[in-house]
Design a protein around this motif. Sequence first.
Motif, mmCIF file in Angstrom:
data_model
loop_
_atom_site.group_PDB
_atom_site.id
_atom_site.type_symbol
_atom_site.label_atom_id
_atom_site.label_comp_id
_atom_site.label_asym_id
_atom_site.label_seq_id
_atom_site.Cartn_x
_atom_site.Cartn_y
_atom_site.Cartn_z
ATOM 1 N N ARG A 103 0.844 -1.196 0.000
ATOM 2 C CA ARG A 103 0.000 0.000 0.000
ATOM 3 C C ARG A 103 0.880 1.248 0.000
ATOM 4 O O ARG A 103 1.933 1.290 0.604
ATOM 5 C CB ARG A 103 -0.901 0.022 1.229
ATOM 6 N N LEU A 104 0.391 2.269 -0.695
ATOM 7 C CA LEU A 104 1.033 3.576 -0.717
ATOM 8 C C LEU A 104 -0.086 4.599 -0.665
ATOM 9 O O LEU A 104 -0.999 4.572 -1.505
ATOM 10 C CB LEU A 104 1.865 3.749 -1.993
ATOM 11 N N ASN A 105 -0.052 5.475 0.335
ATOM 12 C CA ASN A 105 -1.119 6.462 0.525
ATOM 13 C C ASN A 105 -2.500 5.800 0.578
ATOM 14 O O ASN A 105 -3.444 6.233 -0.068
ATOM 15 C CB ASN A 105 -1.089 7.529 -0.568
ATOM 16 N N GLN A 106 -2.586 4.695 1.303
ATOM 17 C CA GLN A 106 -3.819 3.933 1.525
ATOM 18 C C GLN A 106 -4.381 3.316 0.242
ATOM 19 O O GLN A 106 -5.551 2.941 0.184
ATOM 20 C CB GLN A 106 -4.874 4.795 2.213
ATOM 21 N N ARG A 107 -3.555 3.172 -0.780
ATOM 22 C CA ARG A 107 -3.992 2.531 -2.025
ATOM 23 C C ARG A 107 -3.141 1.298 -2.269
ATOM 24 O O ARG A 107 -1.930 1.319 -2.087
ATOM 25 C CB ARG A 107 -3.852 3.491 -3.202
ATOM 26 N N TYR A 109 -1.071 -1.354 -4.351
ATOM 27 C CA TYR A 109 -0.331 -1.284 -5.603
ATOM 28 C C TYR A 109 0.500 -2.542 -5.781
ATOM 29 O O TYR A 109 0.795 -3.266 -4.851
ATOM 30 C CB TYR A 109 0.568 -0.038 -5.650
#
Length: 114
Positions: A103-107, A109
């Motif tokens: 996850r990166l910035n709550q997304r 990937y």
Amino acid sequence: TEAEPEIHFAVDKEKAMENGLTVAQVYMQVSEALTNETTATTLDMEGDTYDVVVAKGDGSQLTPDYVKNLVLEGTDSQGETIDVKLSDIAEVEEKETLPSISRLNQRTYLEVTG
């Protein structure tokens, strides 16, 4: 990232109930059967605390066949304890999955390199 094998099983609620089991009871018994170690107690020695861990020494490998053949405890219509094979009340299959979720910035990937 390479995919890793996982064993999935889906309990048939009706078949479980026919054998005196709820879905929650099935998952609890499977979880207990597949747990390799557990902390039995703690030991205090000279001010230090140590966990006493009990590990299964049967050396069994976690394979789809091993999971399918797990024997659970059910109850028949007379209230007697019966043995129920997991594959009789659930669909067990091996799938491949990513080893982790990134996850990166709550997304979510997936990193791809080329």
